[in-house]
Design a protein around this motif. Structure first.
Motif, PDB file in Angstrom:
ATOM      1  N   GLU A   1      51.020  27.862 -12.164  1.00 47.19           N
ATOM      2  CA  GLU A   1      51.875  29.151 -12.876  1.00 47.19           C
ATOM      3  C   GLU A   1      53.123  29.624 -12.220  1.00 47.19           C
ATOM      4  OE1 GLU A   1      48.391  31.461 -15.567  1.00 47.19           O
ATOM      5  OE2 GLU A   1      48.512  32.040 -13.264  1.00 47.19           O
ATOM      6  N   VAL A   2      53.986  28.739 -12.535  1.00 44.91           N
ATOM      7  CA  VAL A   2      55.373  29.147 -11.856  1.00 44.91           C
ATOM      8  C   VAL A   2      56.250  29.054 -13.202  1.00 44.91           C
ATOM      9  CG1 VAL A   2      55.764  26.430 -11.597  1.00 44.91           C
ATOM     10  CG2 VAL A   2      57.339  28.467 -10.687  1.00 44.91           C
ATOM     11  N   PRO A   3      56.909  30.243 -13.621  1.00 44.89           N
ATOM     12  CA  PRO A   3      57.465  30.377 -15.035  1.00 44.89           C
ATOM     13  C   PRO A   3      58.753  29.759 -14.943  1.00 44.89           C
ATOM     14  CG  PRO A   3      57.988  32.310 -13.627  1.00 44.89           C
ATOM     15  CD  PRO A   3      56.935  31.530 -12.675  1.00 44.89           C
ATOM     16  N   LEU A   4      58.659  28.388 -15.419  1.00 50.20           N
ATOM     17  CA  LEU A   4      59.757  27.707 -15.625  1.00 50.20           C
ATOM     18  C   LEU A   4      60.841  27.998 -16.826  1.00 50.20           C
ATOM     19  CD1 LEU A   4      58.304  23.964 -15.070  1.00 50.20           C
ATOM     20  CD2 LEU A   4      59.164  25.584 -13.397  1.00 50.20           C
ATOM     21  N   TYR A   5      60.327  28.632 -17.778  1.00 50.14           N
ATOM     22  CA  TYR A   5      61.088  28.700 -18.937  1.00 50.14           C
ATOM     23  C   TYR A   5      60.194  29.442 -20.010  1.00 50.14           C
ATOM     24  CZ  TYR A   5      58.061  25.912 -21.700  1.00 50.14           C
ATOM     25  OH  TYR A   5      56.983  25.439 -22.301  1.00 50.14           O
ATOM     26  N   ASP A   6      60.699  30.183 -21.180  1.00 49.37           N
ATOM     27  CA  ASP A   6      60.179  30.849 -22.038  1.00 49.37           C
ATOM     28  C   ASP A   6      61.017  30.461 -23.427  1.00 49.37           C
ATOM     29  OD1 ASP A   6      59.146  32.594 -23.932  1.00 49.37           O
ATOM     30  OD2 ASP A   6      59.715  34.245 -22.786  1.00 49.37           O
ATOM     31  N   LEU A   7      60.354  29.603 -24.219  1.00 47.20           N
ATOM     32  CA  LEU A   7      60.809  28.758 -25.342  1.00 47.20           C
ATOM     33  C   LEU A   7      61.069  29.743 -26.591  1.00 47.20           C
ATOM     34  CD1 LEU A   7      61.304  25.932 -26.183  1.00 47.20           C
ATOM     35  CD2 LEU A   7      59.073  25.896 -27.439  1.00 47.20           C
TER      36      LEU A   7
ATOM     37  N   VAL B   1      49.013  29.909  -8.241  1.00 47.74           N
ATOM     38  CA  VAL B   1      50.010  30.905  -8.840  1.00 47.74           C
ATOM     39  C   VAL B   1      51.285  31.272  -7.899  1.00 47.74           C
ATOM     40  CG1 VAL B   1      49.903  33.462  -9.722  1.00 47.74           C
ATOM     41  CG2 VAL B   1      47.802  31.992  -9.949  1.00 47.74           C
ATOM     42  N   ILE B   2      52.198  31.036  -8.449  1.00 48.34           N
ATOM     43  CA  ILE B   2      53.260  31.433  -7.679  1.00 48.34           C
ATOM     44  C   ILE B   2      53.763  32.861  -8.033  1.00 48.34           C
ATOM     45  CG2 ILE B   2      55.726  30.617  -7.253  1.00 48.34           C
ATOM     46  CD1 ILE B   2      53.452  28.633  -6.350  1.00 48.34           C
ATOM     47  N   ASP B   3      53.613  33.693  -7.277  1.00 49.29           N
ATOM     48  CA  ASP B   3      54.184  35.283  -7.484  1.00 49.29           C
ATOM     49  C   ASP B   3      55.474  35.223  -7.086  1.00 49.29           C
ATOM     50  OD1 ASP B   3      51.531  36.133  -8.260  1.00 49.29           O
ATOM     51  OD2 ASP B   3      50.849  36.345  -6.209  1.00 49.29           O
ATOM     52  N   ASN B   4      56.246  36.047  -7.722  1.00 45.87           N
ATOM     53  CA  ASN B   4      57.714  36.325  -7.587  1.00 45.87           C
ATOM     54  C   ASN B   4      58.302  35.062  -7.376  1.00 45.87           C
ATOM     55  OD1 ASN B   4      57.338  39.176  -7.425  1.00 45.87           O
ATOM     56  ND2 ASN B   4      56.437  38.887  -5.251  1.00 45.87           N
TER      57      ASN B   4
END
Length: 336
Positions: A227-233, A291-294
Motif C-alpha cells: 500500500e504505497v499510493p502511486l496514483y489515483d486514476l 503498508v507505507i505510511d507518509n
C-alpha cells in the motif's frame, strides 16, 4: 362571435405538435467499462439511468451497455465524440496524451480517497481549468478511483528496488514511466483484460486500487499487497454534444440535474465502499500486506514519487503546474 377557422386550425395543429413532442421518447445508450452486475454498474450507472427516466417522466429511456459491449474502454471517449454512443464512461488514461491537465489528479499525494479525488477533479472542471480537453463532448461528471497500490502474485514488494525485473500492468503511462525507471517492464492493458493476463503469467502483478481488485476479481490471483499510493486514476462520464443539443430544453435540464458535483460524489461513495470491501476481501484471504505510511516522506518511496510528479509537470508545462497547484489547494475543501 365566430372563430376564424384558419386560426383555430393552426392552434389545434400547434397543440397536437406540442403533445406529440412531449410524448416522444428518446433513447440514450450508455457505454461503460465495468462488468455488468457489478456494484458500479448497478449503484452508479443503472441508478443514474433510473433516476433520469423518472425525472423525465419516461420521455428519456436509458439503455446501459456495461463491460465494453458497446465500445472498448480505450475508444470510449472517441466513440462519444463521434456519436457512436450517446454517453460513455471510462478512464482518461486509456487515451494516452489526450487529457494531460486532467491527469494531474493522478499524481502521487494529490488525493487520499475516491471522495477527495472526485471532489478535486470535478471542482477543477467546474472552475474551467479543464474545458479545452472536453470541448468535443458534453461532460456529465468526473470521479476518481482512490489510491492505486501494488499487487503481485508471488513476490512481495517492500522497496522500489523490488520492482526490478517484474512485468507489471500499468494503469497509465505516468505509472508506466515510473515502473520502467525502476527496472520493471510496464504492460499497458484495460482493466477488464488484467485477470486473464495475470492468470496466464503475462504479468507478475499490477498497480490498482482496492475497488478494481474486487470488481475485476484480481484478489483471487494476487497474494501480496504493497500500500504505497502511486496514483489515483481519473474517470469520466460524458455525453455526445450532438445528442445533448438535440434534446428540448426541459430534457437538457434533466441531464443537467444529473451532472456535476452531486453525481461525482455519488460515484465516489460507491467507490469508497468498494475500496473498503476490496481490502477486507484480501485480509480475509490471509494475504500479505506492506503498508507505507507518509509515502511522500518515506526515505525509499518518497524520492521516487516526487520525481514522478516533477517529471510530469516539467513535461506538460506551465498549464499543468497551474492545474496541479489548484488541485493541491482544494485538498482541505475536498476532505478525504
Amino acid at each position: 362571435m365566430r372563430l376564424n377557422p384558419i386560426v383555430t386550425g393552426l392552434a389545434v395543429a400547434s397543440a397536437l405538435t406540442t403533445q406529440a413532442a412531449l410524448a416522444e421518447t428518446t433513447t440514450l445508450r450508455v457505454a461503460h467499462v465495468w462488468p455488468g452486475g457489478s456494484m458500479i454498474d448497478k449503484e452508479l450507472f443503472q441508478a443514474w439511468a433510473t433516476s433520469v427516466e423518472e425525472a423525465s417522466q419516461g420521455r428519456l429511456e436509458v439503455e446501459v451497455y456495461p463491460g465494453q459491449t458497446l465500445t472498448k474502454s480505450d475508444k470510449t471517449y472517441e466513440s462519444i465524440a463521434n456519436g457512436i454512443a450517446d454517453i460513455g464512461a471510462s478512464a482518461q488514461g486509456y487515451t494516452a496524451g489526450r487529457f494531460p491537465l486532467t491527469q494531474v489528479i493522478e499524481l502521487p499525494g494529490v488525493s487520499a480517497s475516491s471522495r477527495q479525488g472526485s471532489c478535486i477533479l470535478q471542482s477543477l472542471y467546474d472552475a474551467g481549468h479543464l474545458d479545452a480537453e472536453y470541448a468535443d463532448t458534453h461532460p456529465l461528471f468526473m470521479f476518481t478511483t482512490g489510491p492505486g497500490y501494488l499487487h503481485t502474485k508471488a513476490q512481495p514488494i517492500e522497496t522500489p528496488e523490488d520492482l526490478d525485473g517484474l512485468r507489471l500492468r500499468r494503469p497509465t503511462p505516468l505509472v508506466g514511466d515510473m515502473f520502467e525507471r525502476l527496472g520493471a517492464q510496464a504492460v499497458g492493458m484495460p482493466a477488464p483484460d488484467v485477470f486473464t493476463a495475470m492468470q496466464r503469467g503475462v504479468v507478475d502483478g499490477l498497480s490498482f486500487n482496492w475497488e478494481g481488485m474486487k470488481t475485476f476479481r484480481l484478489n483471487e490471483l494476487a497474494n501480496h499487497h504493497t500500500e504505497v499510493p502511486l496514483y489515483d486514476l481519473s474517470l469520466f462520464a460524458t455525453m455526445s454534444q450532438r445528442t445533448y443539443d438535440a434534446l428540448p430544453d426541459d430534457l437538457q435540464q434533466v441531464i443537467d440535474d444529473h451532472s456535476g458535483l452531486e453525481w461525482s460524489l455519488r460515484a465516489a461513495e460507491v467507490y469508497d465502499e468498494l475500496i473498503r470491501q476490496g481490502r477486507q476481501e484480501a485480509e480475509a484471504a490471509g494475504d500479505d500486506f506492506v503498508v507505507i505510511d507518509n509515502a511522500l516522506e518515506h526515505p525509499d518511496w518518497g524520492p521516487v514519487l516526487q520525481e514522478t510528479t516533477d517529471r510530469y509537470l516539467e513535461e506538460i508545462g506551465d498549464e499543468a503546474r497551474k492545474a496541479y497547484d489548484e488541485a493541491m489547494s482544494l485538498q482541505d475543501k475536498c476532505s478525504a
